[in-house]
Scaffold this motif. Sequence first.
Motif, short mmCIF file in Angstrom:
data_model
loop_
_atom_site.label_atom_id
_atom_site.label_comp_id
_atom_site.label_asym_id
_atom_site.label_seq_id
_atom_site.Cartn_x
_atom_site.Cartn_y
_atom_site.Cartn_z
N ALA A 271 110.05 62.41 72.63
CA ALA A 271 111.00 62.43 73.74
C ALA A 271 112.31 63.07 73.32
O ALA A 271 112.90 63.89 74.04
N GLU A 272 112.79 62.72 72.12
CA GLU A 272 114.05 63.29 71.65
C GLU A 272 113.91 64.79 71.37
O GLU A 272 114.83 65.57 71.64
N GLU A 273 112.76 65.20 70.84
CA GLU A 273 112.55 66.62 70.56
C GLU A 273 112.53 67.43 71.87
O GLU A 273 113.09 68.54 71.93
N LEU A 274 111.90 66.88 72.90
CA LEU A 274 111.85 67.58 74.19
C LEU A 274 113.24 67.63 74.83
O LEU A 274 113.62 68.62 75.46
N ARG A 275 114.01 66.56 74.67
CA ARG A 275 115.39 66.57 75.19
C ARG A 275 116.24 67.58 74.44
O ARG A 275 117.10 68.24 75.02
N ALA B 168 115.24 70.28 73.49
CA ALA B 168 114.85 71.57 74.06
C ALA B 168 115.38 71.74 75.48
O ALA B 168 115.10 72.77 76.12
N GLY B 169 116.13 70.75 75.99
CA GLY B 169 116.74 70.86 77.31
C GLY B 169 115.90 70.32 78.44
O GLY B 169 116.20 70.58 79.61
N LEU B 170 114.87 69.57 78.15
CA LEU B 170 114.01 69.00 79.19
C LEU B 170 114.43 67.57 79.51
O LEU B 170 114.86 66.82 78.63
N VAL B 171 114.31 67.21 80.79
CA VAL B 171 114.57 65.83 81.22
C VAL B 171 113.29 65.03 81.00
O VAL B 171 112.22 65.40 81.48
N VAL B 172 113.41 63.93 80.27
CA VAL B 172 112.22 63.17 79.88
C VAL B 172 112.33 61.72 80.34
O VAL B 172 113.35 61.06 80.12
N GLU B 173 111.30 61.26 81.02
CA GLU B 173 111.16 59.85 81.39
C GLU B 173 110.11 59.24 80.47
O GLU B 173 108.96 59.69 80.46
#
Length: 431
Positions: free
Chosen positions: A342-346, A348-353
Amino acid sequence: MPALQPARGTQDLLPEMARRHRRVGDTARALAELYGFAEIATPVFEFTEVFARPIGEHTDIVAKEMYTFTDRGGEEVTLRPENTAGVVRAVLSNGLTQNTPLKFFYSGPMFRYERPQKGRFRQFHQIGVELLGVPQSQADIEVIALGQRILGALGIADKVALELNTLGDPESRAAYRDALVAYFSARLSELSEDSRRRLERNPLRILDSKDPGDQRLAAEAPDFSEYLNGASRDFFARVRDGLDTLGIAYRLNPRLVRGLDYYTHTAFEFVTTELGAQGTVIGGGRYDGLVELMGGPAMPGVGWAAGIERLAMLIPEPPPPPRPVALVPLGEAAERLALKLAEELRDAGLVVELGYSGNLARRMRRADRVGARAAVLIGEDELAQGAATLRDLDSGAQTLVPLAELAVRLKALAPPPLPPPHAGEGKGGGR
Protein backbone atom coordinates in the motif's frame (compact mmCIF):
# COMPACT_ATOMS: atom_id res chain seq x y z
CA MET A 1 -30.28 12.71 25.63
CA PRO A 2 -31.33 14.82 22.61
CA ALA A 3 -29.42 14.38 19.37
CA LEU A 4 -26.43 16.70 19.19
CA GLN A 5 -26.64 19.38 16.52
CA PRO A 6 -24.23 22.11 15.38
CA ALA A 7 -24.79 25.51 16.95
CA ARG A 8 -27.26 27.75 15.11
CA GLY A 9 -25.62 29.50 12.20
CA THR A 10 -22.81 26.96 11.83
CA GLN A 11 -22.53 23.96 9.57
CA ASP A 12 -20.50 20.82 9.11
CA LEU A 13 -18.54 20.78 5.89
CA LEU A 14 -19.07 17.20 4.80
CA PRO A 15 -16.79 15.87 2.05
CA GLU A 16 -18.84 17.07 -0.93
CA MET A 17 -19.15 20.66 0.35
CA ALA A 18 -15.58 20.60 1.63
CA ARG A 19 -14.45 19.83 -1.94
CA ARG A 20 -16.38 22.88 -3.15
CA HIS A 21 -14.75 25.07 -0.50
CA ARG A 22 -11.35 23.69 -1.39
CA ARG A 23 -11.93 24.36 -5.08
CA VAL A 24 -12.67 28.01 -4.31
CA GLY A 25 -9.72 28.43 -1.95
CA ASP A 26 -7.17 26.60 -4.07
CA THR A 27 -8.19 28.45 -7.24
CA ALA A 28 -8.01 31.84 -5.54
CA ARG A 29 -4.69 31.06 -3.86
CA ALA A 30 -3.05 29.93 -7.10
CA LEU A 31 -4.24 32.96 -9.06
CA ALA A 32 -3.34 35.40 -6.28
CA GLU A 33 0.21 34.07 -6.52
CA LEU A 34 0.26 35.04 -10.21
CA TYR A 35 -0.32 38.63 -9.08
CA GLY A 36 2.40 38.50 -6.45
CA PHE A 37 0.15 38.21 -3.39
CA ALA A 38 1.77 36.27 -0.54
CA GLU A 39 -0.42 34.29 1.84
CA ILE A 40 -0.88 35.56 5.39
CA ALA A 41 -2.76 33.99 8.32
CA THR A 42 -3.81 36.08 11.29
CA PRO A 43 -5.34 34.78 14.56
CA VAL A 44 -9.07 34.06 14.55
CA PHE A 45 -9.43 36.26 17.63
CA GLU A 46 -7.85 39.61 18.44
CA PHE A 47 -8.08 42.21 21.16
CA THR A 48 -11.50 43.81 20.68
CA GLU A 49 -9.95 47.21 19.95
CA VAL A 50 -8.49 45.86 16.70
CA PHE A 51 -12.02 45.68 15.27
CA ALA A 52 -13.91 48.20 17.39
CA ARG A 53 -11.64 51.13 16.53
CA PRO A 54 -11.74 50.88 12.71
CA ILE A 55 -15.25 49.45 12.33
CA GLY A 56 -16.72 51.96 14.80
CA GLU A 57 -18.30 51.33 18.19
CA HIS A 58 -21.69 52.56 16.99
CA THR A 59 -21.97 50.36 13.91
CA ASP A 60 -24.27 47.34 13.84
CA ILE A 61 -21.26 45.03 13.47
CA VAL A 62 -19.69 46.16 16.75
CA ALA A 63 -22.90 46.80 18.66
CA LYS A 64 -24.84 43.68 17.64
CA GLU A 65 -22.82 41.18 15.63
CA MET A 66 -19.35 40.67 17.13
CA TYR A 67 -18.58 37.63 19.27
CA THR A 68 -16.82 39.45 22.12
CA PHE A 69 -15.90 37.94 25.47
CA THR A 70 -13.53 38.35 28.39
CA ASP A 71 -10.96 35.58 28.61
CA ARG A 72 -9.61 34.02 31.79
CA GLY A 73 -6.87 36.60 31.97
CA GLY A 74 -9.38 39.45 31.99
CA GLU A 75 -8.62 40.55 28.42
CA GLU A 76 -11.51 41.46 26.13
CA VAL A 77 -11.13 39.60 22.85
CA THR A 78 -13.29 39.19 19.75
CA LEU A 79 -13.63 36.49 17.13
CA ARG A 80 -12.77 38.25 13.90
CA PRO A 81 -15.82 39.54 12.00
CA GLU A 82 -13.62 40.43 9.00
CA ASN A 83 -9.91 40.26 8.24
CA THR A 84 -8.77 43.61 6.85
CA ALA A 85 -8.26 45.04 10.33
CA GLY A 86 -6.37 41.90 11.37
CA VAL A 87 -4.04 42.14 8.39
CA VAL A 88 -3.34 45.83 9.11
CA ARG A 89 -2.68 44.97 12.76
CA ALA A 90 -0.21 42.30 11.63
CA VAL A 91 1.56 44.84 9.41
CA LEU A 92 1.91 47.24 12.35
CA SER A 93 2.82 44.58 14.92
CA ASN A 94 5.56 43.13 12.73
CA GLY A 95 7.07 46.44 11.64
CA LEU A 96 6.29 46.00 7.94
CA THR A 97 5.26 49.57 7.13
CA GLN A 98 8.65 50.35 5.54
CA ASN A 99 8.39 47.39 3.15
CA THR A 100 5.67 48.65 0.84
CA PRO A 101 4.08 47.72 -1.40
CA LEU A 102 2.64 44.86 0.66
CA LYS A 103 0.42 42.31 -1.06
CA PHE A 104 -1.39 39.69 1.00
CA PHE A 105 -3.88 36.90 0.32
CA TYR A 106 -5.82 35.22 3.13
CA SER A 107 -8.38 32.49 3.62
CA GLY A 108 -10.20 31.44 6.76
CA PRO A 109 -13.23 31.57 9.06
CA MET A 110 -14.95 34.76 10.24
CA PHE A 111 -17.68 35.16 12.85
CA ARG A 112 -20.75 37.39 13.09
CA TYR A 113 -23.84 36.99 15.23
CA GLU A 114 -26.67 37.64 12.80
CA ARG A 115 -29.76 35.88 11.54
CA PRO A 116 -28.64 32.92 9.43
CA GLN A 117 -29.78 33.09 5.81
CA LYS A 118 -28.97 31.36 2.55
CA GLY A 119 -25.23 31.77 2.04
CA ARG A 120 -24.77 33.62 5.34
CA PHE A 121 -23.75 31.87 8.54
CA ARG A 122 -22.52 32.92 11.98
CA GLN A 123 -19.29 31.13 11.23
CA PHE A 124 -18.48 31.74 7.61
CA HIS A 125 -15.36 31.64 5.48
CA GLN A 126 -13.69 34.25 3.33
CA ILE A 127 -10.89 34.63 0.87
CA GLY A 128 -9.47 38.09 0.44
CA VAL A 129 -6.60 40.27 -0.71
CA GLU A 130 -5.08 43.47 0.67
CA LEU A 131 -2.66 45.73 -1.24
CA LEU A 132 -1.01 48.33 0.99
CA GLY A 133 1.23 51.26 0.16
CA VAL A 134 0.15 52.07 -3.41
CA PRO A 135 -1.74 55.35 -3.88
CA GLN A 136 -2.09 55.01 -7.65
CA SER A 137 -5.19 53.70 -9.40
CA GLN A 138 -3.23 50.71 -10.74
CA ALA A 139 -3.71 49.04 -7.35
CA ASP A 140 -7.51 49.30 -7.60
CA ILE A 141 -7.43 47.96 -11.15
CA GLU A 142 -5.17 45.06 -10.20
CA VAL A 143 -7.26 43.78 -7.28
CA ILE A 144 -10.45 44.02 -9.36
CA ALA A 145 -8.75 42.17 -12.23
CA LEU A 146 -7.68 39.42 -9.83
CA GLY A 147 -11.25 39.06 -8.55
CA GLN A 148 -12.53 38.84 -12.13
CA ARG A 149 -9.91 36.24 -13.01
CA ILE A 150 -10.85 34.07 -10.02
CA LEU A 151 -14.53 34.19 -10.95
CA GLY A 152 -13.64 33.20 -14.50
CA ALA A 153 -11.46 30.30 -13.39
CA LEU A 154 -14.29 29.08 -11.16
CA GLY A 155 -16.62 29.09 -14.17
CA ILE A 156 -19.06 31.67 -12.80
CA ALA A 157 -18.03 34.94 -14.48
CA ASP A 158 -21.22 34.88 -16.54
CA LYS A 159 -23.32 34.69 -13.36
CA VAL A 160 -21.76 37.74 -11.75
CA ALA A 161 -21.69 41.47 -12.59
CA LEU A 162 -19.20 44.08 -11.38
CA GLU A 163 -20.71 47.21 -9.83
CA LEU A 164 -18.50 50.26 -9.37
CA ASN A 165 -18.67 53.62 -7.61
CA THR A 166 -16.38 56.28 -6.19
CA LEU A 167 -16.47 57.69 -2.67
CA GLY A 168 -14.04 60.47 -3.57
CA ASP A 169 -11.26 61.83 -1.40
CA PRO A 170 -11.87 63.03 2.19
CA GLU A 171 -12.71 66.55 1.01
CA SER A 172 -15.36 65.31 -1.44
CA ARG A 173 -16.72 62.84 1.06
CA ALA A 174 -17.10 65.50 3.75
CA ALA A 175 -19.00 67.77 1.36
CA TYR A 176 -21.32 64.92 0.36
CA ARG A 177 -21.85 63.90 3.96
CA ASP A 178 -23.02 67.43 4.79
CA ALA A 179 -25.41 67.35 1.85
CA LEU A 180 -26.86 64.01 2.94
CA VAL A 181 -27.32 65.14 6.53
CA ALA A 182 -29.20 68.24 5.32
CA TYR A 183 -31.37 66.18 2.95
CA PHE A 184 -32.30 63.41 5.39
CA SER A 185 -32.69 65.76 8.37
CA ALA A 186 -35.50 67.50 6.52
CA ARG A 187 -37.21 64.08 6.20
CA LEU A 188 -36.32 62.71 9.62
CA SER A 189 -39.82 61.50 10.47
CA GLU A 190 -39.89 59.35 7.31
CA LEU A 191 -36.66 57.48 8.11
CA SER A 192 -36.54 54.08 9.77
CA GLU A 193 -35.29 53.88 13.35
CA ASP A 194 -31.97 52.40 12.20
CA SER A 195 -31.43 55.16 9.66
CA ARG A 196 -32.23 57.88 12.19
CA ARG A 197 -29.39 56.48 14.27
CA ARG A 198 -27.11 56.40 11.24
CA LEU A 199 -27.85 59.99 10.32
CA GLU A 200 -25.32 61.49 12.72
CA ARG A 201 -22.73 58.72 12.68
CA ASN A 202 -22.80 57.10 9.22
CA PRO A 203 -25.23 58.95 6.93
CA LEU A 204 -23.87 57.21 3.82
CA ARG A 205 -25.14 53.92 5.23
CA ILE A 206 -28.71 55.15 4.76
CA LEU A 207 -28.15 54.81 1.02
CA ASP A 208 -27.83 51.01 1.28
CA SER A 209 -30.67 50.54 3.77
CA LYS A 210 -32.99 47.63 3.02
CA ASP A 211 -36.02 49.44 4.47
CA PRO A 212 -38.49 50.28 1.63
CA GLY A 213 -39.18 53.76 3.02
CA ASP A 214 -35.48 54.50 3.31
CA GLN A 215 -34.91 53.24 -0.21
CA ARG A 216 -37.61 55.58 -1.55
CA LEU A 217 -35.94 58.55 0.14
CA ALA A 218 -32.47 57.44 -0.93
CA ALA A 219 -33.56 57.33 -4.57
CA GLU A 220 -34.12 61.09 -4.45
CA ALA A 221 -31.04 61.93 -2.35
CA PRO A 222 -28.26 64.13 -3.74
CA ASP A 223 -25.89 62.35 -6.12
CA PHE A 224 -22.33 61.83 -4.93
CA SER A 225 -20.96 62.78 -8.36
CA GLU A 226 -22.11 66.38 -7.84
CA TYR A 227 -19.73 66.73 -4.87
CA LEU A 228 -16.58 65.17 -6.34
CA ASN A 229 -13.64 67.50 -6.73
CA GLY A 230 -11.30 67.40 -9.71
CA ALA A 231 -8.77 65.06 -8.10
CA SER A 232 -11.49 62.54 -7.23
CA ARG A 233 -12.97 62.64 -10.71
CA ASP A 234 -9.54 62.11 -12.26
CA PHE A 235 -8.78 59.13 -10.01
CA PHE A 236 -12.07 57.43 -10.85
CA ALA A 237 -11.56 58.11 -14.55
CA ARG A 238 -8.18 56.33 -14.39
CA VAL A 239 -9.75 53.32 -12.65
CA ARG A 240 -12.47 53.09 -15.29
CA ASP A 241 -9.97 53.52 -18.12
CA GLY A 242 -7.84 50.69 -16.71
CA LEU A 243 -10.83 48.35 -16.49
CA ASP A 244 -11.81 49.26 -20.05
CA THR A 245 -8.26 48.53 -21.20
CA LEU A 246 -8.45 45.06 -19.63
CA GLY A 247 -11.90 44.40 -21.10
CA ILE A 248 -13.49 44.02 -17.66
CA ALA A 249 -17.18 44.88 -17.88
CA TYR A 250 -18.81 46.93 -15.11
CA ARG A 251 -21.84 49.04 -14.37
CA LEU A 252 -21.91 52.21 -12.32
CA ASN A 253 -23.92 52.11 -9.10
CA PRO A 254 -24.05 55.54 -7.40
CA ARG A 255 -25.72 53.97 -4.34
CA LEU A 256 -22.82 51.60 -3.67
CA VAL A 257 -21.25 53.07 -0.52
CA ARG A 258 -19.09 52.32 2.50
CA GLY A 259 -20.18 54.00 5.71
CA LEU A 260 -16.82 54.41 7.42
CA ASP A 261 -14.67 57.51 6.95
CA TYR A 262 -11.43 55.67 6.19
CA TYR A 263 -12.86 54.42 2.89
CA THR A 264 -11.98 56.60 -0.10
CA HIS A 265 -12.26 56.57 -3.87
CA THR A 266 -13.09 53.18 -5.40
CA ALA A 267 -15.88 50.98 -4.02
CA PHE A 268 -16.90 47.85 -5.91
CA GLU A 269 -18.90 44.66 -5.63
CA PHE A 270 -19.29 41.56 -7.76
CA VAL A 271 -22.98 40.67 -7.46
CA THR A 272 -25.26 37.87 -8.61
CA THR A 273 -29.01 37.37 -8.84
CA GLU A 274 -28.77 33.61 -8.23
CA LEU A 275 -28.52 33.64 -4.41
CA GLY A 276 -31.58 35.65 -3.44
CA ALA A 277 -31.03 38.60 -1.10
CA GLN A 278 -27.40 37.62 -0.44
CA GLY A 279 -26.21 38.71 -3.86
CA THR A 280 -22.73 40.09 -3.14
CA VAL A 281 -20.00 37.51 -3.68
CA ILE A 282 -16.98 39.86 -3.63
CA GLY A 283 -16.93 43.28 -1.98
CA GLY A 284 -14.07 45.70 -1.73
CA GLY A 285 -12.66 49.15 -2.07
CA ARG A 286 -9.93 51.61 -1.17
CA TYR A 287 -9.28 52.38 2.51
CA ASP A 288 -6.55 55.03 2.54
CA GLY A 289 -7.31 56.13 6.12
CA LEU A 290 -7.35 52.78 7.91
CA VAL A 291 -3.67 52.25 8.76
CA GLU A 292 -3.43 55.72 10.27
CA LEU A 293 -6.67 55.19 12.23
CA MET A 294 -5.12 52.05 13.76
CA GLY A 295 -2.06 53.94 14.95
CA GLY A 296 0.26 53.53 11.99
CA PRO A 297 1.61 55.99 9.44
CA ALA A 298 -0.52 57.39 6.64
CA MET A 299 -0.61 54.51 4.16
CA PRO A 300 -3.03 53.83 1.29
CA GLY A 301 -4.70 50.47 0.92
CA VAL A 302 -7.17 48.65 -1.29
CA GLY A 303 -8.57 45.13 -1.20
CA TRP A 304 -11.57 42.86 -1.25
CA ALA A 305 -13.12 39.91 0.54
CA ALA A 306 -15.27 37.13 -0.89
CA GLY A 307 -17.60 34.68 0.83
CA ILE A 308 -16.49 31.12 0.18
CA GLU A 309 -19.94 29.73 1.03
CA ARG A 310 -21.60 31.90 -1.61
CA LEU A 311 -19.00 31.14 -4.26
CA ALA A 312 -19.20 27.43 -3.44
CA MET A 313 -22.95 27.46 -4.13
CA LEU A 314 -22.42 29.05 -7.55
CA ILE A 315 -19.59 26.95 -8.96
CA PRO A 316 -20.11 23.81 -11.06
CA GLU A 317 -19.64 20.45 -9.42
CA PRO A 318 -15.89 20.10 -8.77
CA PRO A 319 -14.05 17.11 -10.25
CA PRO A 320 -14.47 14.05 -8.03
CA PRO A 321 -11.48 12.78 -6.10
CA PRO A 322 -9.43 10.03 -7.79
CA ARG A 323 -10.97 6.59 -7.57
CA PRO A 324 -8.98 4.40 -5.19
CA VAL A 325 -7.36 1.04 -5.62
CA ALA A 326 -8.67 -1.55 -3.15
CA LEU A 327 -6.08 -3.93 -1.70
CA VAL A 328 -7.69 -7.23 -0.72
CA PRO A 329 -5.22 -9.41 1.22
CA LEU A 330 -6.35 -12.85 2.36
CA GLY A 331 -4.40 -14.44 5.17
CA GLU A 332 -1.85 -13.22 7.70
CA ALA A 333 1.13 -13.30 5.35
CA ALA A 334 -0.81 -11.38 2.69
CA GLU A 335 -1.85 -8.78 5.31
CA ARG A 336 1.81 -8.11 6.11
CA LEU A 337 2.68 -7.77 2.41
CA ALA A 338 -0.33 -5.51 1.78
CA LEU A 339 0.84 -3.00 4.40
CA LYS A 340 4.13 -2.55 2.56
CA LEU A 341 2.55 -2.70 -0.89
CA ALA A 342 0.00 0.00 0.00
CA GLU A 343 2.80 2.42 0.86
CA GLU A 344 4.69 1.60 -2.35
CA LEU A 345 1.58 2.28 -4.45
CA ARG A 346 0.97 5.55 -2.60
CA ASP A 347 4.57 6.51 -3.29
CA ALA A 348 3.67 6.05 -6.95
CA GLY A 349 0.80 8.55 -6.56
CA LEU A 350 -2.10 6.09 -6.35
CA VAL A 351 -4.97 6.36 -3.88
CA VAL A 352 -5.13 3.10 -1.93
CA GLU A 353 -7.89 1.70 0.27
CA LEU A 354 -6.59 -1.11 2.46
CA GLY A 355 -9.23 -3.55 3.60
CA TYR A 356 -8.92 -3.95 7.35
CA SER A 357 -10.80 -7.17 8.01
CA GLY A 358 -13.36 -9.62 6.69
CA ASN A 359 -13.56 -12.33 4.07
CA LEU A 360 -13.24 -11.81 0.32
CA ALA A 361 -16.94 -11.01 -0.22
CA ARG A 362 -17.01 -8.42 2.56
CA ARG A 363 -13.87 -6.68 1.35
CA MET A 364 -15.15 -6.58 -2.23
CA ARG A 365 -18.42 -5.01 -1.04
CA ARG A 366 -16.37 -2.30 0.62
CA ALA A 367 -14.41 -1.80 -2.61
CA ASP A 368 -17.71 -1.23 -4.42
CA ARG A 369 -18.90 1.14 -1.68
CA VAL A 370 -15.83 3.40 -1.98
CA GLY A 371 -16.04 3.40 -5.80
CA ALA A 372 -12.73 1.63 -6.33
CA ARG A 373 -11.40 1.52 -9.88
CA ALA A 374 -9.60 -1.78 -9.36
CA ALA A 375 -9.07 -4.46 -6.73
CA VAL A 376 -5.71 -6.08 -6.01
CA LEU A 377 -6.22 -9.57 -4.59
CA ILE A 378 -3.39 -11.27 -2.75
CA GLY A 379 -3.82 -14.82 -1.48
CA GLU A 380 -1.57 -17.84 -1.00
CA ASP A 381 -1.25 -18.56 -4.72
CA GLU A 382 -0.29 -14.93 -5.49
CA LEU A 383 2.25 -14.89 -2.66
CA ALA A 384 3.91 -17.99 -4.01
CA GLN A 385 4.32 -16.37 -7.45
CA GLY A 386 5.35 -12.87 -6.25
CA ALA A 387 2.29 -11.49 -7.99
CA ALA A 388 -1.23 -10.17 -7.41
CA THR A 389 -4.55 -10.66 -9.14
CA LEU A 390 -5.60 -7.34 -10.67
CA ARG A 391 -9.36 -7.07 -11.16
CA ASP A 392 -10.72 -4.19 -13.26
CA LEU A 393 -13.91 -3.33 -11.38
CA ASP A 394 -15.44 -1.57 -14.38
CA SER A 395 -15.02 -4.37 -16.92
CA GLY A 396 -14.70 -7.33 -14.55
CA ALA A 397 -11.56 -8.51 -16.35
CA GLN A 398 -8.75 -9.80 -14.17
CA THR A 399 -5.19 -10.90 -14.70
CA LEU A 400 -2.16 -12.01 -12.72
CA VAL A 401 0.42 -9.19 -12.52
CA PRO A 402 3.94 -9.39 -11.05
CA LEU A 403 4.20 -7.11 -8.00
CA ALA A 404 7.05 -5.17 -9.64
CA GLU A 405 4.71 -4.18 -12.51
CA LEU A 406 1.63 -3.48 -10.43
CA ALA A 407 1.99 0.30 -10.09
CA VAL A 408 2.46 0.76 -13.84
CA ARG A 409 -0.58 -1.39 -14.65
CA LEU A 410 -2.75 0.44 -12.13
CA LYS A 411 -1.73 3.84 -13.45
CA ALA A 412 -2.75 2.74 -16.93
CA LEU A 413 -6.28 2.23 -15.61
CA ALA A 414 -6.51 5.69 -14.04
CA PRO A 415 -7.63 8.72 -16.10
CA PRO A 416 -5.10 11.57 -16.46
CA PRO A 417 -5.38 14.37 -13.91
CA LEU A 418 -7.38 17.47 -14.83
CA PRO A 419 -5.26 20.45 -15.92
CA PRO A 420 -5.08 23.49 -13.61
CA PRO A 421 -7.19 26.58 -14.43
CA HIS A 422 -5.75 28.33 -17.50
CA ALA A 423 -3.96 31.54 -16.60
CA GLY A 424 -5.96 33.45 -19.21
CA GLU A 425 -9.42 32.40 -18.01
CA GLY A 426 -11.72 34.93 -16.47
CA LYS A 427 -11.47 37.98 -18.73
CA GLY A 428 -14.80 39.52 -19.55
CA GLY A 429 -15.84 41.40 -22.63
CA GLY A 430 -16.03 45.15 -23.08
CA ARG A 431 -18.27 47.45 -21.13
